[in-house]
Design a protein around this motif. Structure first.
Motif, PDB file in Angstrom:
ATOM      1  N   ASP A 130      -0.453  -2.616  -7.879  1.00 15.37           N
ATOM      2  CA  ASP A 130      -0.207  -3.609  -6.834  1.00 15.37           C
ATOM      3  C   ASP A 130      -0.783  -3.162  -5.500  1.00 15.37           C
ATOM      4  O   ASP A 130      -1.394  -3.957  -4.777  1.00 15.37           O
ATOM      5  CB  ASP A 130       1.295  -3.852  -6.686  1.00 15.37           C
ATOM      6  CG  ASP A 130       1.843  -4.679  -7.829  1.00 15.37           C
ATOM      7  OD1 ASP A 130       1.021  -5.132  -8.653  1.00 15.37           O
ATOM      8  OD2 ASP A 130       3.061  -4.858  -7.913  1.00 15.37           O
ATOM      9  N   ALA A 177       9.216   5.628   0.023  1.00 15.85           N
ATOM     10  CA  ALA A 177      10.412   6.196   0.647  1.00 15.85           C
ATOM     11  C   ALA A 177      11.411   6.631  -0.428  1.00 15.85           C
ATOM     12  O   ALA A 177      12.044   7.687  -0.328  1.00 15.85           O
ATOM     13  CB  ALA A 177      11.054   5.167   1.572  1.00 15.85           C
ATOM     14  N   PHE A 178      11.523   5.825  -1.482  1.00 19.62           N
ATOM     15  CA  PHE A 178      12.401   6.151  -2.618  1.00 19.62           C
ATOM     16  C   PHE A 178      12.001   7.503  -3.206  1.00 19.62           C
ATOM     17  O   PHE A 178      12.834   8.390  -3.414  1.00 19.62           O
ATOM     18  CB  PHE A 178      12.243   5.038  -3.652  1.00 19.62           C
ATOM     19  CG  PHE A 178      13.225   5.068  -4.791  1.00 19.62           C
ATOM     20  CD1 PHE A 178      14.568   5.274  -4.567  1.00 19.62           C
ATOM     21  CD2 PHE A 178      12.798   4.863  -6.095  1.00 19.62           C
ATOM     22  CE1 PHE A 178      15.470   5.277  -5.624  1.00 19.62           C
ATOM     23  CE2 PHE A 178      13.691   4.856  -7.154  1.00 19.62           C
ATOM     24  CZ  PHE A 178      15.032   5.079  -6.909  1.00 19.62           C
ATOM     25  N   ALA A 224      -0.603 -11.111   0.238  1.00 18.97           N
ATOM     26  CA  ALA A 224      -0.656 -10.104  -0.816  1.00 18.97           C
ATOM     27  C   ALA A 224      -0.742  -8.705  -0.211  1.00 18.97           C
ATOM     28  O   ALA A 224      -0.151  -7.753  -0.722  1.00 18.97           O
ATOM     29  CB  ALA A 224      -1.857 -10.360  -1.724  1.00 18.97           C
ATOM     30  N   TYR A 280       1.076   3.506   4.496  1.00 20.38           N
ATOM     31  CA  TYR A 280       1.904   2.314   4.302  1.00 20.38           C
ATOM     32  C   TYR A 280       1.440   1.202   5.237  1.00 20.38           C
ATOM     33  O   TYR A 280       1.339   0.036   4.846  1.00 20.38           O
ATOM     34  CB  TYR A 280       3.384   2.598   4.609  1.00 20.38           C
ATOM     35  CG  TYR A 280       4.041   3.673   3.778  1.00 20.38           C
ATOM     36  CD1 TYR A 280       3.635   3.931   2.486  1.00 20.38           C
ATOM     37  CD2 TYR A 280       5.076   4.421   4.309  1.00 20.38           C
ATOM     38  CE1 TYR A 280       4.253   4.923   1.735  1.00 20.38           C
ATOM     39  CE2 TYR A 280       5.693   5.415   3.562  1.00 20.38           C
ATOM     40  CZ  TYR A 280       5.280   5.661   2.278  1.00 20.38           C
ATOM     41  OH  TYR A 280       5.889   6.628   1.551  1.00 20.38           O
ATOM     42  N   LEU A 281       1.192   1.579   6.498  1.00 23.94           N
ATOM     43  CA  LEU A 281       0.791   0.565   7.473  1.00 23.94           C
ATOM     44  C   LEU A 281      -0.592   0.009   7.151  1.00 23.94           C
ATOM     45  O   LEU A 281      -0.812  -1.200   7.187  1.00 23.94           O
ATOM     46  CB  LEU A 281       0.783   1.164   8.878  1.00 23.94           C
ATOM     47  CG  LEU A 281       2.145   1.460   9.464  1.00 23.94           C
ATOM     48  CD1 LEU A 281       1.986   2.171  10.778  1.00 23.94           C
ATOM     49  CD2 LEU A 281       2.924   0.176   9.658  1.00 23.94           C
ATOM     50  N   GLN A 324       0.431  -7.740   2.765  1.00 26.74           N
ATOM     51  CA  GLN A 324       1.741  -7.342   3.296  1.00 26.74           C
ATOM     52  C   GLN A 324       2.683  -6.954   2.172  1.00 26.74           C
ATOM     53  O   GLN A 324       3.482  -6.027   2.297  1.00 26.74           O
ATOM     54  CB  GLN A 324       2.341  -8.492   4.105  1.00 26.74           C
ATOM     55  CG  GLN A 324       1.596  -8.738   5.402  1.00 26.74           C
ATOM     56  CD  GLN A 324       2.235  -9.835   6.223  1.00 26.74           C
ATOM     57  OE1 GLN A 324       3.033 -10.607   5.717  1.00 26.74           O
ATOM     58  NE2 GLN A 324       1.860  -9.905   7.482  1.00 26.74           N
ATOM     59  N   GLU A 325       2.563  -7.687   1.058  1.00 27.09           N
ATOM     60  CA  GLU A 325       3.412  -7.362  -0.086  1.00 27.09           C
ATOM     61  C   GLU A 325       3.087  -5.968  -0.619  1.00 27.09           C
ATOM     62  O   GLU A 325       3.983  -5.189  -0.959  1.00 27.09           O
ATOM     63  CB  GLU A 325       3.168  -8.423  -1.163  1.00 27.09           C
ATOM     64  CG  GLU A 325       4.011  -8.233  -2.388  1.00 27.09           C
ATOM     65  CD  GLU A 325       3.669  -9.274  -3.435  1.00 27.09           C
ATOM     66  OE1 GLU A 325       3.425 -10.438  -3.061  1.00 27.09           O
ATOM     67  OE2 GLU A 325       3.637  -8.920  -4.614  1.00 27.09           O
ATOM     68  N   PHE A 377       5.670   1.044   0.670  1.00 25.65           N
ATOM     69  CA  PHE A 377       6.638   1.692   1.551  1.00 25.65           C
ATOM     70  C   PHE A 377       7.969   1.943   0.837  1.00 25.65           C
ATOM     71  O   PHE A 377       8.493   3.053   0.862  1.00 25.65           O
ATOM     72  CB  PHE A 377       6.868   0.858   2.809  1.00 25.65           C
ATOM     73  CG  PHE A 377       8.044   1.338   3.583  1.00 25.65           C
ATOM     74  CD1 PHE A 377       7.962   2.518   4.288  1.00 25.65           C
ATOM     75  CD2 PHE A 377       9.242   0.660   3.548  1.00 25.65           C
ATOM     76  CE1 PHE A 377       9.055   3.004   4.948  1.00 25.65           C
ATOM     77  CE2 PHE A 377      10.340   1.140   4.211  1.00 25.65           C
ATOM     78  CZ  PHE A 377      10.250   2.317   4.916  1.00 25.65           C
ATOM     79  N   LEU A 378       8.519   0.901   0.199  1.00 28.36           N
ATOM     80  CA  LEU A 378       9.856   1.064  -0.399  1.00 28.36           C
ATOM     81  C   LEU A 378       9.824   2.107  -1.514  1.00 28.36           C
ATOM     82  O   LEU A 378      10.678   2.999  -1.576  1.00 28.36           O
ATOM     83  CB  LEU A 378      10.371  -0.278  -0.932  1.00 28.36           C
ATOM     84  CG  LEU A 378      10.827  -1.273   0.131  1.00 28.36           C
ATOM     85  CD1 LEU A 378      11.274  -2.561  -0.514  1.00 28.36           C
ATOM     86  CD2 LEU A 378      11.953  -0.699   0.978  1.00 28.36           C
ATOM     87  N   ALA A 431       1.957  -3.518   1.177  1.00 26.99           N
ATOM     88  CA  ALA A 431       2.519  -2.556   2.121  1.00 26.99           C
ATOM     89  C   ALA A 431       4.008  -2.372   1.866  1.00 26.99           C
ATOM     90  O   ALA A 431       4.521  -1.247   1.858  1.00 26.99           O
ATOM     91  CB  ALA A 431       2.280  -3.038   3.553  1.00 26.99           C
ATOM     92  N   LEU A 432       4.729  -3.495   1.634  1.00 29.29           N
ATOM     93  CA  LEU A 432       6.183  -3.402   1.409  1.00 29.29           C
ATOM     94  C   LEU A 432       6.492  -2.600   0.154  1.00 29.29           C
ATOM     95  O   LEU A 432       7.342  -1.701   0.160  1.00 29.29           O
ATOM     96  CB  LEU A 432       6.775  -4.813   1.290  1.00 29.29           C
ATOM     97  CG  LEU A 432       8.289  -4.836   1.067  1.00 29.29           C
ATOM     98  CD1 LEU A 432       8.998  -4.458   2.343  1.00 29.29           C
ATOM     99  CD2 LEU A 432       8.761  -6.193   0.599  1.00 29.29           C
ATOM    100  N   LYS A 433       5.749  -2.896  -0.935  1.00 29.84           N
ATOM    101  CA  LYS A 433       6.019  -2.182  -2.184  1.00 29.84           C
ATOM    102  C   LYS A 433       5.699  -0.700  -2.035  1.00 29.84           C
ATOM    103  O   LYS A 433       6.465   0.165  -2.478  1.00 29.84           O
ATOM    104  CB  LYS A 433       5.166  -2.768  -3.308  1.00 29.84           C
ATOM    105  CG  LYS A 433       5.680  -4.098  -3.781  1.00 29.84           C
ATOM    106  CD  LYS A 433       4.846  -4.650  -4.911  1.00 29.84           C
ATOM    107  CE  LYS A 433       5.498  -5.908  -5.437  1.00 29.84           C
ATOM    108  NZ  LYS A 433       4.617  -6.657  -6.310  1.00 29.84           N
ATOM    109  N   GLN A 478      -4.569  -3.259  -5.462  1.00 30.57           N
ATOM    110  CA  GLN A 478      -5.105  -4.617  -5.432  1.00 30.57           C
ATOM    111  C   GLN A 478      -4.893  -5.272  -4.072  1.00 30.57           C
ATOM    112  O   GLN A 478      -5.783  -5.940  -3.550  1.00 30.57           O
ATOM    113  CB  GLN A 478      -4.445  -5.454  -6.516  1.00 30.57           C
ATOM    114  CG  GLN A 478      -5.108  -6.799  -6.694  1.00 30.57           C
ATOM    115  CD  GLN A 478      -4.305  -7.707  -7.594  1.00 30.57           C
ATOM    116  OE1 GLN A 478      -3.235  -7.343  -8.074  1.00 30.57           O
ATOM    117  NE2 GLN A 478      -4.813  -8.890  -7.839  1.00 30.57           N
ATOM    118  N   GLY A 479      -3.712  -5.075  -3.468  1.00 32.97           N
ATOM    119  CA  GLY A 479      -3.391  -5.793  -2.249  1.00 32.97           C
ATOM    120  C   GLY A 479      -4.003  -5.206  -0.992  1.00 32.97           C
ATOM    121  O   GLY A 479      -4.289  -5.925  -0.045  1.00 32.97           O
TER     122      GLY A 479
END
Lengths: 505, 99
Positions: free
Chosen positions: A254, A189-190, A176, A164-165, A178-179, A185-186, A181-183, A257-258
């Motif tokens: 995503d 975790a889900f 992009a 994730y990091l 960071q986005e 991660f979320l 990483a956020l996607k 790509q990011g």
């Protein structure tokens, strides 16, 4: 109440301990060495840790035990092959990761801020990626040999958290990244919450956390079948998420790509090996006798995954997104090996995983070379005519694409052929037809890229192929060689896998 | 009291968490919903531990808490980085990668 100390077989745990030890040394290097020395020191530590681990692993080749760490792990032929594949892929990726031009100078700074510019001017480097990679590799090695639900869950998190990091560390297009990483991660975790909830119900079903205990409960038909079904479904969601199978694939385009391309290469190749290792073990060992509960669903997921991946890949105009959808299709092909539930299915899956992983690292390594002044060029339109300007890079990429497509004389052909024949032998004609059909669709968009590179005129827009650094050259050369050798001369590895691969029950 | 009631409660909490992840838009709230799901799993583990009469489930609950804490560290780091770049923690604003 007496407390008995656990008995550990250190020889069998040594390969993993070497990796985790290397990671901890990496953290110390990060803390105590001056900035300029860190990058070479970290590369040295990481490469040494991986090579030591490989040597230790080959020293225990052929050994097997169900109790290297009480009942939490099981070391056997299949575990050996998964760990060896992960280490080879990690070694190839670490050379790619060492090319620091992929990573931001200071991850904590706001993109476009003065601090970021100062960090760039001071030529700071994100050397943290090396220990993070090693931690991820350690988790990946633990994942396919874990035989109880706690260890499986902890390994899942140890491999995921560093990824994730690392997804958020790209040098160019940082928003992009960071986005991504956020996607990642979320959604990650889900899915691990689903995994854990499923684990709770499997524990409720069998009153045991170990795979062997669950297997006994399934055999004896002891527990409440509703708990088994809930547990099986939820734990499968968590595992299928990690491989990017069809209804749970939303993150992968995503994130691919990011993320920095070097990380994409590592994640795409090594996570697949680790996650499929765990899936194969849990389905072949614990749920083998409950096959009527999961095989009908799995065949649908496999077919949907391969067709979806191949069809959507056609519409992609970005090379990393295209490779992401192609990796979804490959996850579908690999699921037919899980569906097979036979020795030949296991052999074929292991060969496929290794061949695909190596080709993936090579393919993404090439993507890092095509650049303009603002970083990598991933728009496929701007790749046209690449073959005329740099024939060697373009032909190597074409070779990897042919391997993904499964053209004879590449490793992909042997992998696809053996995995589909294993699925067919175990009685599913549907999976064979869907597999061949989606391979044909996939071949179309791979070959379209090759046509674009070789038979279109180049566009003059500043896109250039950078001269690869020595380390990237090593990665590309070795990946291409392995892909070629496995395609032309696969017998030694196929025989080796056939004689080694087995799960201890 | 019938221990199965706690399983229904765990299922309910898990569902609330899952719905929250799907419908909420703030990254922090989504993350809290994930934590709720993990705690629902923990409750299920402890309940099964009671039903089955083995301690393994309670041990697992401790492992889950530690892992969840590690997840918080990583997750908040990512969310804070995003917030500093964009001045927003809404997951709808982060849509550069959609085409």
């Amino acid at each position: 109440m007496t407390f008995t100390a656990p008995v550990l077989e250190y020889a069998l745990l040594a390969p993993m301990l070497a990796i985790f030890g290397g990671a901890i040394i990496g953290v110390l290097v990060e803390a105590f060495l001056p900035g300029r020395l860190r990058a070479p020191a970290q590369l040295f530590v990481s490469v040494m840790a991986i090579i030591t681990s490989l040597l230790l692993l080959f020293r225990i080749k052929g050994q097997s035990s169900t109790t290297p760490a009480m009942a939490s792990l099981s070391f056997d032929g299949a575990g050996f092959l998964f760990q060896a594949s992960i280490l080879v892929i990690a070694l190839l990726s670490i050379f790619l990761i060492a090319d620091q031009d992929n990573f931001t100078a200071a991850a904590a700074t706001v993109p476009g801020s003065t601090e970021e510019r100062e960090a760039h001017q001071a030529q700071s480097q994100t050397t943290e990626v090396f220990p993070l990679t090693l931690f991820a590799v350690g988790g990946m090695m633990l994942f396919p040999v874990a035989t109880d639900l706690i260890t499986l869950f902890v390994a899942l998190e140890v491999l995921s958290l560093p990824l994730y990091l690392m997804a958020g560390l790209a040098r160019y297009r940082r928003l992009a990244s960071q986005e991504a990483a956020l996607k990642y991660f979320l959604l990650g975790a889900f899915s691990s919450a689903f995994f854990l909830f499923g684990a709770a119900f499997l524990y409720g079903y069998s009153s045991s956390l170990t795979f062997a205990g669950i297997q006994q409960a399934v055999l004896g038909n002891a527990g409440n079948d509703v708990f088994l079904l809930i547990g099986l479904a939820f734990i499968s969601v968590g595992l299928l998420f990690k491989i990017g199978a069809f209804p749970f694939h939303a993150w992968s385009p995503d994130v691919y790509q990011g993320s920095p391309t070097a990380i994409t290469a590592f994640m795409a190749a090594a996570t697949k090996v680790a996650a499929f290792g765990a899936i194969l073990r849990i389905f072949y060992v614990s749920f083998a006798n409950a096959e009527w509960q999961w095989r009908p669903a799995l065949v649908l997921i496999a077919i949907a995954t391969m067709l979806f991946g191949s069809l959507v890949a056609i519409a992609q105009r970005d090379v990393k997104r295209m490779l992401a959808y192609s990796s979804i299709a490959h996850a579908g092909f690999l699921l037919s090996g899980v569906y097979a539930l036979s020795k030949s299915g296991l052999d074929a899956s292991i060969f496929y995983l290794f061949a695909y992983g190596v080709a993936t690292v090579g393919g993404f390594a090439i993507v890092t070379l095509i650049r303009d002044s603002s970083g990598e060029v991933t728009d496929l339109n701007r790749w046209s005519g690449l073959g005329k300007r740099s024939p060697i890079v373009a032909s190597t990429f074409a070779f990897f694409l042919l391997a993904f497509a499964g053209i004879p004389l590449t490793s992909g052909f042997i992998g696809k052929f053996s995995i589909f024949s294993a699925a067919y032998e175990s009685g599913s004609l549907a999976i064979l037809i869907a597999g061949v059909l989606s391979s044909a669709i996939a071949a179309f968009f791979y070959i379209r890229v090759i046509v674009l590179m070789f038979f279109k005129d180049p566009v003059e827009d500043g896109t250039s192929v950078v001269i690869p650094s020595a380390l990237t050259t090593i990665t590309i050369t070795i990946s291409a060689l392995i892909t070629l050798i496995l395609g032309v001369f696969p017998a030694p590895l196929v025989d080796f896998i056939a004689s080694t691969a087995s799960f201890l029950r | 009291m019938n221990p199965y009631n706690y399983l229904y409660l765990a299922g309910l909490l898990f569902t609330i968490g899952a719905i929250g992840v799907v419908v909420r838009r703030n990254a922090i709230v989504i993350f809290m919903c994930v934590e709720l799901m993990l705690n629902a799993a923990n409750l299920a583990f402890v309940t099964f531990s009671r039903i089955n009469g083995t301690l393994d489930g309670q041990v697992t609950a401790f492992f889950t808490m530690v892992v969840a804490a590690c997840e918080v560290v990583v997750g908040l780091a990512i969310i804070v980085a995003i917030y500093r770049s964009r001045r927003s923690a809404s997951v709808d604003d982060a849509s550069l990668l959609k085409r």
